[in-house]
Each structure stands twice: as C-alpha cells, then as structure tokens.
Design an enzyme around this catalytic site. Structure first.
Site, PDB file in Angstrom:
ATOM      1  N   GLY A 266      17.885 -46.998  -2.865  1.00  0.00           N
ATOM      2  CA  GLY A 266      18.713 -46.413  -3.910  1.00  0.00           C
ATOM      3  C   GLY A 266      19.565 -47.467  -4.587  1.00  0.00           C
ATOM      4  N   VAL A 267      20.465 -47.007  -5.436  1.00  0.00           N
ATOM      5  CA  VAL A 267      21.287 -47.922  -6.220  1.00  0.00           C
ATOM      6  C   VAL A 267      22.728 -47.874  -5.711  1.00  0.00           C
ATOM      7  CG1 VAL A 267      21.794 -46.172  -7.978  1.00  0.00           C
ATOM      8  CG2 VAL A 267      21.914 -48.585  -8.571  1.00  0.00           C
ATOM      9  N   GLY A 268      23.428 -49.002  -5.789  1.00  0.00           N
ATOM     10  CA  GLY A 268      24.840 -49.020  -5.428  1.00  0.00           C
ATOM     11  C   GLY A 268      25.184 -50.086  -4.412  1.00  0.00           C
ATOM     12  N   ASN A 269      26.444 -50.050  -3.983  1.00  0.00           N
ATOM     13  CA  ASN A 269      26.962 -51.086  -3.090  1.00  0.00           C
ATOM     14  C   ASN A 269      26.299 -51.070  -1.718  1.00  0.00           C
ATOM     15  OD1 ASN A 269      28.850 -51.999  -5.022  1.00  0.00           O
ATOM     16  ND2 ASN A 269      30.256 -50.356  -4.486  1.00  0.00           N
ATOM     17  N   ILE A 270      26.042 -49.870  -1.179  1.00  0.00           N
ATOM     18  CA  ILE A 270      25.388 -49.796   0.132  1.00  0.00           C
ATOM     19  C   ILE A 270      23.967 -50.329   0.035  1.00  0.00           C
ATOM     20  CG2 ILE A 270      24.574 -48.253   1.950  1.00  0.00           C
ATOM     21  CD1 ILE A 270      26.959 -46.465   1.413  1.00  0.00           C
TER      22      ILE A 270
ATOM     23  N   GLY B 269      16.051 -39.677  -7.726  1.00  0.00           N
ATOM     24  CA  GLY B 269      14.719 -39.779  -7.127  1.00  0.00           C
ATOM     25  C   GLY B 269      14.724 -39.669  -5.628  1.00  0.00           C
TER      26      GLY B 269
ATOM     27  N   GLU C 206      12.773 -47.268  -7.866  1.00  0.00           N
ATOM     28  CA  GLU C 206      13.162 -46.915  -9.232  1.00  0.00           C
ATOM     29  C   GLU C 206      13.905 -48.078  -9.888  1.00  0.00           C
ATOM     30  OE1 GLU C 206      14.559 -42.312  -8.452  1.00  0.00           O
ATOM     31  OE2 GLU C 206      15.955 -43.957  -8.171  1.00  0.00           O
TER      32      GLU C 206
ATOM     33  N   ASN D  80      26.509 -36.909  -9.262  1.00  0.00           N
ATOM     34  CA  ASN D  80      25.575 -37.573 -10.170  1.00  0.00           C
ATOM     35  C   ASN D  80      24.287 -36.785 -10.370  1.00  0.00           C
ATOM     36  OD1 ASN D  80      27.350 -39.776 -10.375  1.00  0.00           O
ATOM     37  ND2 ASN D  80      26.456 -40.739  -8.573  1.00  0.00           N
TER      38      ASN D  80
END
Length: 496
Positions: free
Chosen positions: A258-262, A378, A284, A374
C-alpha cells in the site's frame, strides 16, 4: 487535423452542469491540474449567480488539491468515486455535501463499460506528448485513462511539459473485452507487456489541448519512526521465516504494498534484511522507496499504475532513464489490480488497517464506523486474491487513547476469511488454519498494546459460547467509551 490549443479557462467552458467527468491519473501522478482549477472558478461564479453547477467525478484513485480540493471547496461535486484522500473532499463527504460511493479500484473501469455507472461525458487527461492523429503518451499515472478516453464524447488534454517525453514506452495500456467474450489476461510474469505504450483516440473528440508546466506536488513521507521501523522489521522477519520454511519459493514472490509511511518503512526493512532476496513488485503505487531499492539492487522490476514520487526522485529518474526504463511499467488499474493476475502471480500483499478486531476482520475505511477516511482502494482486490495477505497497523493511536484492536470492527471491509496475517510493532499474528478463538488469542498475545491486552482478555471471558464468541451488548463498548471519555482504556466490562 490540427490540435485545438487553448487556455485552461477556455477549455473548462466545454464542461456543463451535470456532466460526468473522467480524470486520468492515479494519485496526483498523471492527474489533470489546470483545467480543474478553472472549472472550480466557473462553479463558484455560477453559484454566486444563484445557478446550480456540479459535476460527477470518476478518477483512478486520490488526486490533488488542484482537482479534488478545488472542486470540493467550490461545492461542485455531484458525485465522486472510487477513492479519495483530500481533507476538504473528505469533510464534504462526511458532511453529506458530496455524495461518494466506495468501490474496489479494479472495478471502476469495467463498471463504466458495463453501463452500471453514468456514462463519461468529458475526459480530462494529462499527457507528455500528443500527435494530430490522436496518439497520446500519458505521464506518470494511468488509472482508468483508456476507458474514459474511449467512452467520453469530448476529450481535453493537458499537455504537461514538466514531464519528459522519455516516458514513451513505459506504459502498457490494455482493456479486457466484456463478458462473454473476455479472454485470459496473458500476464505470466511481472515484466510481461500485453498492450500498447500509447493511447489512441479519435482525434475529432479532442476539443482542447492546454499546455502546462505543473508538478505533481508530492510531499516527502515522514521518515520511519520507532513504531514503523518495528512493523517493517516484523514483516521482513515473517517473510524470511516463510522463505526458510519453503512456503515462499526460493525465487521469492512479487510484493504488493500500500501507500504511506508504514509501506515505505516496510520496503526499507525488506531491503535491509539479508535473508530477503532481490524481488519484484506488482502493485498500484510505485513509491520513492522502490527507486532506492532498485538502485541498491534489491528490487529488479516494478509494475504499477502510477509513480507516486517527489519532484527530486522524479527528476533523478528522468536523468537516469537508461537505468530505469526497462525496470518499470505503468498499467491501467484494472490490470494492476486484477484478481486473475494477482492470484496467478502469487502476490504477497501488504496493506494497512485502520482497525482490526480480535478475530481478524479489518476496517480500512471508516473512523468509528461512520466517518469515511479515504476508501477501500485496492486493498480488497489484493487481499482476497493473495498468496499471503498481510495487514499492518500500529497498535494504538492518539497517544494510546485508541486501540487499533477491538472486540468487533466498527465497519467491515475485509473479512477474517481473507486476512492471513496481522502485524503490529509488537509482533506477528499468523491466522492461517486457526479457529476464531485461536485467532483471537494469537492477535491479543502478539499484536495488542500492553495497555489493552488485559482489557481484551477480559472481553473474551465475558463472551462465552458460540463458534465466534461475542457479547453483542459489549462488543462496541470500547468505541462508546472513546466517544464518551476520549480514551478506550477507560472501558469497564463490569456493567455487562
């Protein structure tokens, strides 16, 4: 025919109240920026006159302040799908001012083609190059571009000179046929290409070409902190263990993240772990951490729907296209997120949970079950079809006042049947081949913050009987306590 060059303000006038607009891109990457800002001005002017002016919005995913933000602030959103992340749009959605329906990202393009959704009237697309015969080279994001271009009556092109024409050849654009004529999607390795590197449209549909020089505007992610580093290390530790056991083949398997800091922290940990071999990505969003891993030799190839990277990383890529061009491919999201391809390739999927319950059900979208954050994005596409599906989450939020682990999720996005592993900074809960009560014990023992462990053990004692022991009077008590006192730690089971 010659291309109709004009200003963004002139192009925006082609859009009428009630039109359904399809936007290119995926995140701010590849999303239009100039015409949308002018469209917001038209909406504000019409509202000032007492006239209605709203448009429907189909996107690949989230966009930017110049698109979602501008139109939300102008109160110009007739409807919005499938995913968003802008604070102003989120506020409008949760205030009931912008109707929003959440949708798996793999489904939006085909549901448009099936006629489930209102037809696209106008497509607004960002390109780095365009020819008079209707050949379009997209920029750094694809999303649902092929579908909206083919369905729209009018096409507006933002020709963004900020992006290099060297992107030509990086895209692989393909649309499956509709049932009953659909064939297999012939992607058998992450590197396979099955479509065209350009988008071809009827040039008569192109009503405007607007020249721009605008950045995507991505801010750098927050550097990994103690919690995200521990989560990343736990993910790497788990995958190294699966590799050692022979569950993951020695060649390893493609990663979706996924997207983000983690997600960035997880990628960093995978690169640093000496037991993890060089791997590929089928995902993605291709984030900037992947570019670092490519340079270091840890990632050999990445397939995605967008390059969600800062300006510094983007320009570094353009300066080193000889290195990066044969290591990246950008696809429509119905291909990057396609269940058939995900299951065939055997993806290891890593996504972030907003909230998990003690039986392994996941809430990805709604704060306390009511307020949209949000969207599902996906995560469902990947989780349900993964070789191994992993969800990560910090164990607490708001300084410990909120536990990420609760008796029952307040909104249900991913069921226990699809979630194989949950990982927090405290450890790993492997949920495979476990009955519900065994899953609960694994999650509480391995993932829950110490401040909440006893509270959840006590809840299990309170919930006797049944295959999945729950107390329907008490299962949302922690959420109720959060609303009443602002701190889940104050939950008292004695009244139940």
């Amino acid at each position: 025919m010659s291309l109709p060059f004009m200003t963004a303000a002139e192009a925006a006038k082609f859009i009428k109240n009630g039109d359904a607009i399809g936007f290119s891109g995926f995140t701010s990457a590849g999303a239009p920026k100039a015409v949308t800002s002018e469209l917001a001005k038209i909406a504000e002017a019409e509202h000032a006159k007492g006239n209605p002016f709203k448009v429907g919005m189909y996107t690949g995913a989230s966009t930017s302040d110049m698109l979602d933000g501008a139109l939300a602030r102008a109160n110009a959103v007739l409807f919005r799908t499938p995913y968003q992340s802008h604070k102003d749009l989120r506020a409008a959605i949760n205030n009931g001012e912008a109707p929003y329906y959440d949708l798996h990202l793999s489904q939006i393009a085909q549901e448009l083609r099936y006629g489930f959704l209102k037809k696209v009237d106008v497509a607004i697309m960002e390109a780095c190059d365009i020819s008079e015969d209707g050949t379009i080279i997209l920029t750094t994001g694809v999303g649902i571009s092929p579908t909206i271009a083919h369905q729209a009556d009018k096409i507006i092109i933002e020709l963004n000179h900020h992006h290099s024409k060297s992107l030509k050849g990086m895209h692989d654009l393909y649309e499956p046929a509709a049932p009953p004529y659909r064939k297999d999607i012939p992607i058998y390795t992450v590197r396979d290409r099955i479509g065209t590197p350009y988008l071809k449209v009827d040039p008569k549909k192109i009503v405007a070409v607007v020249e721009t020089d605008l950045q995507d505007g991505f801010a750098p992610f927050t550097p990994p902190n103690e919690v995200t580093v521990k989560i990343g290390d736990n993910v790497a530790k788990f995958l190294a263990s699966e590799l050692k056991k022979g569950i993951i083949p020695k060649e390893f398997l493609p990663i979706q993240s996924g997207v983000g800091n983690i997600a960035n922290a997880v990628m960093d940990s995978l690169g640093k772990n000496p037991e993890i071999p060089t791997f590929t990505m089928y995902t993605e969003v291709i984030q900037e951490s992947i570019f670092t891993l490519m340079k270091e030799g840890h990632v050999s190839f990445a397939s995605g729907s967008s390059l969600t990277i800062t300006e510094e990383v983007l320009q570094d890529m353009y300066s080193n296209m000889d290195f990066f061009h044969d290591k990246l491919v950008l696809r429509p999201q119905e291909i990057s997120n396609n269940p058939e391809v995900i299951r065939r390739l055997g993806l290891i999927t890593i996504n972030t949970a907003l909230e998990a319950d003690i039986f392994g059900n996941i809430n990805s979208t709604h704060v306390t079950g009511t307020r949209m954050m949000n969207g599902i994005g996906g995560s469902g596409d990947f989780t349900r079809n993964a070789f191994i599906s992993i969800f990560t989450t910090p164990s607490v939020a708001k300084g410990g006042k909120i536990s990420a682990f609760v008796p029952m999720v307040s909104h249900h996005d991913h069921s226990e049947h699809s979630v194989k592993v949950i990982i927090s900074e405290y450890g790993i809960a492997d949920l495979r081949a476990k009955a519900p009560i065994e899953r609960a014990k694994a999650i509480i023992e391995n993932c829950v913050h110490p401040d909440y462990k006893q509270l959840l053990w006590d809840y299990l004692k309170l919930s006797k009987g049944g295959h999945s022991p729950q107390n329907l009077y008490a299962c949302f008590a922690m959420h109720q306590q959060l609303q009443e006192s602002g701190d889940m730690r104050n939950t008292d089971w004695s009244k139940y």
